[in-house]
Design a protein around this motif. Sequence first.
Motif, PDB file in Angstrom:
ATOM      1  N   LEU A 165       0.829  -1.210   0.000  1.00  0.00           N
ATOM      2  CA  LEU A 165       0.000   0.000   0.000  1.00  0.00           C
ATOM      3  C   LEU A 165       0.865   1.263   0.000  1.00  0.00           C
ATOM      4  CD1 LEU A 165      -3.113   0.410   0.178  1.00  0.00           C
ATOM      5  CD2 LEU A 165      -2.801   0.759   2.630  1.00  0.00           C
ATOM      6  N   CYS A 166       2.023   1.179   0.679  1.00  0.00           N
ATOM      7  CA  CYS A 166       2.924   2.340   0.787  1.00  0.00           C
ATOM      8  C   CYS A 166       4.123   2.232  -0.148  1.00  0.00           C
ATOM      9  CB  CYS A 166       3.420   2.467   2.222  1.00  0.00           C
ATOM     10  SG  CYS A 166       2.118   2.801   3.411  1.00  0.00           S
ATOM     11  N   ASP A 167       4.106   1.213  -1.024  1.00  0.00           N
ATOM     12  CA  ASP A 167       5.237   1.003  -1.927  1.00  0.00           C
ATOM     13  C   ASP A 167       6.551   1.089  -1.142  1.00  0.00           C
ATOM     14  OD1 ASP A 167       6.548   0.540  -4.307  1.00  0.00           O
ATOM     15  OD2 ASP A 167       6.663   2.667  -4.835  1.00  0.00           O
ATOM     16  N   SER A 168       6.624   0.305  -0.085  1.00  0.00           N
ATOM     17  CA  SER A 168       7.698   0.424   0.898  1.00  0.00           C
ATOM     18  C   SER A 168       8.978  -0.294   0.477  1.00  0.00           C
ATOM     19  CB  SER A 168       7.207  -0.122   2.237  1.00  0.00           C
ATOM     20  OG  SER A 168       8.074   0.242   3.282  1.00  0.00           O
ATOM     21  N   SER A 169       9.947  -0.321   1.393  1.00  0.00           N
ATOM     22  CA  SER A 169      11.219  -1.014   1.148  1.00  0.00           C
ATOM     23  C   SER A 169      11.524  -1.929   2.331  1.00  0.00           C
ATOM     24  CB  SER A 169      12.360  -0.006   0.976  1.00  0.00           C
ATOM     25  OG  SER A 169      12.739   0.522   2.226  1.00  0.00           O
ATOM     26  N   SER A 170      12.483  -2.815   2.129  1.00  0.00           N
ATOM     27  CA  SER A 170      12.831  -3.781   3.174  1.00  0.00           C
ATOM     28  C   SER A 170      13.392  -3.107   4.425  1.00  0.00           C
ATOM     29  CB  SER A 170      13.859  -4.784   2.642  1.00  0.00           C
ATOM     30  OG  SER A 170      15.054  -4.110   2.269  1.00  0.00           O
ATOM     31  N   ARG A 171      13.790  -1.838   4.294  1.00  0.00           N
ATOM     32  CA  ARG A 171      14.399  -1.153   5.441  1.00  0.00           C
ATOM     33  C   ARG A 171      13.412  -0.957   6.591  1.00  0.00           C
ATOM     34  NH1 ARG A 171      19.465   1.138   4.496  1.00  0.00           N
ATOM     35  NH2 ARG A 171      19.498   1.244   6.777  1.00  0.00           N
ATOM     36  N   VAL A 172      12.116  -1.053   6.312  1.00  0.00           N
ATOM     37  CA  VAL A 172      11.136  -0.915   7.392  1.00  0.00           C
ATOM     38  C   VAL A 172      11.260  -2.095   8.354  1.00  0.00           C
ATOM     39  CG1 VAL A 172       9.203  -2.078   6.212  1.00  0.00           C
ATOM     40  CG2 VAL A 172       8.738  -0.340   7.948  1.00  0.00           C
ATOM     41  N   PHE A 173      11.480  -3.292   7.822  1.00  0.00           N
ATOM     42  CA  PHE A 173      11.675  -4.473   8.672  1.00  0.00           C
ATOM     43  C   PHE A 173      13.051  -4.439   9.331  1.00  0.00           C
ATOM     44  CE2 PHE A 173       8.643  -5.963   5.359  1.00  0.00           C
ATOM     45  CZ  PHE A 173       7.562  -6.192   6.205  1.00  0.00           C
ATOM     46  N   ASP A 174      14.015  -3.932   8.578  1.00  0.00           N
ATOM     47  CA  ASP A 174      15.366  -3.783   9.117  1.00  0.00           C
ATOM     48  C   ASP A 174      15.355  -2.873  10.353  1.00  0.00           C
ATOM     49  OD1 ASP A 174      18.384  -4.100   8.683  1.00  0.00           O
ATOM     50  OD2 ASP A 174      18.173  -1.921   8.690  1.00  0.00           O
ATOM     51  N   SER A 175      14.581  -1.790  10.273  1.00  0.00           N
ATOM     52  CA  SER A 175      14.476  -0.862  11.409  1.00  0.00           C
ATOM     53  C   SER A 175      13.824  -1.541  12.607  1.00  0.00           C
ATOM     54  CB  SER A 175      13.657   0.376  11.027  1.00  0.00           C
ATOM     55  OG  SER A 175      14.413   1.229  10.214  1.00  0.00           O
ATOM     56  N   LEU A 176      12.820  -2.368  12.338  1.00  0.00           N
ATOM     57  CA  LEU A 176      12.153  -3.091  13.419  1.00  0.00           C
ATOM     58  C   LEU A 176      13.130  -4.046  14.103  1.00  0.00           C
ATOM     59  CD1 LEU A 176       9.510  -3.785  14.915  1.00  0.00           C
ATOM     60  CD2 LEU A 176       9.051  -5.481  13.116  1.00  0.00           C
ATOM     61  N   PHE A 177      13.896  -4.788  13.299  1.00  0.00           N
ATOM     62  CA  PHE A 177      14.893  -5.727  13.819  1.00  0.00           C
ATOM     63  C   PHE A 177      15.943  -4.996  14.666  1.00  0.00           C
ATOM     64  CE2 PHE A 177      19.022  -7.942  12.835  1.00  0.00           C
ATOM     65  CZ  PHE A 177      18.818  -9.044  13.660  1.00  0.00           C
ATOM     66  N   LEU A 202      16.260  -9.439   4.023  1.00  0.00           N
ATOM     67  CA  LEU A 202      17.417  -9.627   4.898  1.00  0.00           C
ATOM     68  C   LEU A 202      17.760  -8.313   5.584  1.00  0.00           C
ATOM     69  CD1 LEU A 202      19.792 -11.783   2.668  1.00  0.00           C
ATOM     70  CD2 LEU A 202      18.601 -12.524   4.728  1.00  0.00           C
ATOM     71  N   PRO A 203      18.179  -8.361   6.830  1.00  0.00           N
ATOM     72  CA  PRO A 203      18.600  -7.128   7.500  1.00  0.00           C
ATOM     73  C   PRO A 203      19.970  -6.675   6.997  1.00  0.00           C
ATOM     74  CG  PRO A 203      18.941  -9.004   8.946  1.00  0.00           C
ATOM     75  CD  PRO A 203      18.263  -9.535   7.715  1.00  0.00           C
ATOM     76  N   THR A 204      20.283  -5.416   7.224  1.00  0.00           N
ATOM     77  CA  THR A 204      21.602  -4.891   6.856  1.00  0.00           C
ATOM     78  C   THR A 204      22.639  -5.403   7.850  1.00  0.00           C
ATOM     79  OG1 THR A 204      21.303  -2.930   8.226  1.00  0.00           O
ATOM     80  CG2 THR A 204      20.608  -2.774   5.912  1.00  0.00           C
ATOM     81  N   VAL A 205      23.897  -5.332   7.474  1.00  0.00           N
ATOM     82  CA  VAL A 205      24.968  -5.771   8.377  1.00  0.00           C
ATOM     83  C   VAL A 205      25.010  -4.891   9.628  1.00  0.00           C
ATOM     84  CG1 VAL A 205      26.794  -4.372   7.282  1.00  0.00           C
ATOM     85  CG2 VAL A 205      27.388  -6.482   8.507  1.00  0.00           C
ATOM     86  N   GLU A 206      24.642  -3.616   9.470  1.00  0.00           N
ATOM     87  CA  GLU A 206      24.629  -2.712  10.633  1.00  0.00           C
ATOM     88  C   GLU A 206      23.607  -3.166  11.677  1.00  0.00           C
ATOM     89  OE1 GLU A 206      26.518  -0.743   7.294  1.00  0.00           O
ATOM     90  OE2 GLU A 206      24.509  -1.623   7.463  1.00  0.00           O
ATOM     91  N   GLN A 232      26.264 -16.050   7.597  1.00  0.00           N
ATOM     92  CA  GLN A 232      26.993 -16.658   6.484  1.00  0.00           C
ATOM     93  C   GLN A 232      26.046 -17.396   5.538  1.00  0.00           C
ATOM     94  OE1 GLN A 232      29.881 -18.951   8.841  1.00  0.00           O
ATOM     95  NE2 GLN A 232      31.480 -17.836   7.767  1.00  0.00           N
ATOM     96  N   ARG A 233      25.133 -18.160   6.126  1.00  0.00           N
ATOM     97  CA  ARG A 233      24.183 -18.905   5.309  1.00  0.00           C
ATOM     98  C   ARG A 233      23.306 -17.969   4.480  1.00  0.00           C
ATOM     99  NH1 ARG A 233      22.371 -23.116  10.032  1.00  0.00           N
ATOM    100  NH2 ARG A 233      24.041 -24.624   9.729  1.00  0.00           N
ATOM    101  N   SER A 234      22.984 -16.823   5.072  1.00  0.00           N
ATOM    102  CA  SER A 234      22.129 -15.848   4.386  1.00  0.00           C
ATOM    103  C   SER A 234      22.923 -14.928   3.469  1.00  0.00           C
ATOM    104  CB  SER A 234      21.377 -14.997   5.426  1.00  0.00           C
ATOM    105  OG  SER A 234      20.605 -15.805   6.272  1.00  0.00           O
ATOM    106  N   ARG A 235      24.242 -15.136   3.452  1.00  0.00           N
ATOM    107  CA  ARG A 235      25.147 -14.324   2.628  1.00  0.00           C
ATOM    108  C   ARG A 235      25.057 -12.833   2.968  1.00  0.00           C
ATOM    109  NH1 ARG A 235      27.793 -16.949  -1.288  1.00  0.00           N
ATOM    110  NH2 ARG A 235      27.138 -19.072  -1.774  1.00  0.00           N
ATOM    111  N   ILE A 236      24.999 -12.551   4.251  1.00  0.00           N
ATOM    112  CA  ILE A 236      25.104 -11.163   4.721  1.00  0.00           C
ATOM    113  C   ILE A 236      26.581 -10.913   5.004  1.00  0.00           C
ATOM    114  CG2 ILE A 236      24.419  -9.503   6.496  1.00  0.00           C
ATOM    115  CD1 ILE A 236      21.917 -11.228   6.976  1.00  0.00           C
ATOM    116  N   SER A 237      27.205 -10.105   4.181  1.00  0.00           N
ATOM    117  CA  SER A 237      28.657  -9.891   4.295  1.00  0.00           C
ATOM    118  C   SER A 237      29.000  -9.146   5.574  1.00  0.00           C
ATOM    119  CB  SER A 237      29.166  -9.095   3.086  1.00  0.00           C
ATOM    120  OG  SER A 237      28.951  -9.831   1.899  1.00  0.00           O
ATOM    121  N   PRO A 238      29.899  -9.690   6.402  1.00  0.00           N
ATOM    122  CA  PRO A 238      30.290  -8.999   7.633  1.00  0.00           C
ATOM    123  C   PRO A 238      31.196  -7.818   7.340  1.00  0.00           C
ATOM    124  CG  PRO A 238      31.641 -10.949   7.335  1.00  0.00           C
ATOM    125  CD  PRO A 238      30.634 -10.952   6.215  1.00  0.00           C
TER     126      PRO A 238
END
Length: 547
Positions: A165-177, A202-206, A232-238
């Motif tokens: 509805l808000c044409d959102s981005s994954s960063r909204v979930f990242d902020s929640l996490f 996927l969440p950001t590395v930060e 590592q499994r999710s391929r989130i680069s440290p």
Amino acid sequence: MLNSHRLCRQFSRLIDQQKKDSNLVKFKIPGKLGGKNLNPIPLPHRTILDPRGQDLDYVNVAHSHLVHSDWAKLDKLAPNLTPFRVKHILLKIQKDYVLSLEFFNWVETQNPNLHTLDTRSIILHILTKSSKFKSAESILKKMLDSGSIHLPSKLFESILNSYRLCDSSSRVFDSLFKTYAHMRKLRNATNTFCQMKDYGFLPTVESCNAYLSALMNLNRADIVLAFYKEMQRSRISPNVYTLNMFVNALCKLGKLEKAVEVFGEMENMGCAPTVASYNTLIAGHCNQGLLSAAMKLKNSMEKNGLIPNNITFNTLIHGFCKEGKLHEANKLFSEMCGMGVSPSTVTYNTLIQGYSQVGSVEMGSHLFEEMSRNAVKTDILTYNALILGLCKEGKTKKAAYLVKEIDSKKLIPNSSTFSALIRGQCTRKNSDRAFQLYKSMIRCGCRPNEDTFKMLISTFCMNEDFDGAVQVVREMLERSMSPDSAILSELCHRLRQCGREKLVMELCKDIEARRLMPEGFEESRGILAWPEIVANKMETTCKGSFN
């Protein structure tokens, strides 16, 4: 939502598996961010009713006032606001995050009950889409502070339903996490991570780093290893911060070889070690008494163009002091000063404590005076270290002078302060004064430890004041603490010698009733007829208490 629960259980099993699987923390260079769930759950297509009639007129008029910043006219419309209208006004102005936030806050001042999960979810989409993460986190924290146990599960669902509805981005979930991590709501953070993966996010590395940091602050290094494996499994680069925490977790768990292995591969992973990286590994070696290896790391650090900082020197000085190597600690202190790295309160406290432990009160006093000259702030730990050194030598008058200084500086004595003072009186075999200090300790809300009680009982026994010793044992029982087996044996033996068998029986009965009978005491009671054996045991115990 079944897949989400399944993933959460899988992550929980990862934590349990870590203890069994020696290969769990073996690393490999992760691929690029983007190893998402290959079969994500499709995002829901939720629609909401369009405003009609009076609702439509209200939304259009309110929108016009907002666009023209006519808050006075908007105030007049406030009585007729409804959550439905608030939601549609936010959707209408969502491309302007500044206006959206102003309106959201205005509604909050008019009537907080007008905000629902829907309106809050919409403002979170608007803010995160415009990269205003701090504002979004502020709203999330306020929501989560409400304490509703059902809110976290409903919140994710509400954000998910308004996503398209808000044409959102994954960063909204990242902020929640990340917000859950910052608030140390780790169960909710873990659930959010699993739910994100369910829907292909996927969440950001930060944000992962915020989660790892919260785990380390709660001493859950075991979960840090499990989550790093999941990254590592999710391929989130440290990044270097991730790897520093990973190395720290390995060190905390005693996996020093693996920590060194990861440290050696950091550059190959695109993360050059920083001063903090070296400090972490130096601390790991110092904690295991591997001081030579710790010094080699410091030298390697300097060869690689990194300058040791206050933490580097403090860690090494503490390591040498802990091993009683004051000469080496003092050399590091001189090197530190020569390099222009200013010693801190922690530096001085560590050295003063070290000198006090080896009975060099004069050197401790010299460092204390140096602190004053260099305008380095003293704290209660500084005074505790000095008082301990003086009391170990029985210099209770000088220790009392320092207590007055503590009072004049408005510092608050703690358990260690009282324990040191009690030790001083015990060293002088002044059991009554030691017990008075114990009473003061309790009145001040400080908690005595087992060593304090052992010192008191030993001193009363040496002074042949067995009633006083029994009183101390009863004080221990009141605090659900079990007395030392050897000292209790000697006390009972002495009481029997004085013909006070009845008191021995009462005391033992009381200890047994509270289930606080020390391990080994049953056996020791069998040899109480051998006074020489028990007396030798007692002499050894008492000497240990004063060393």
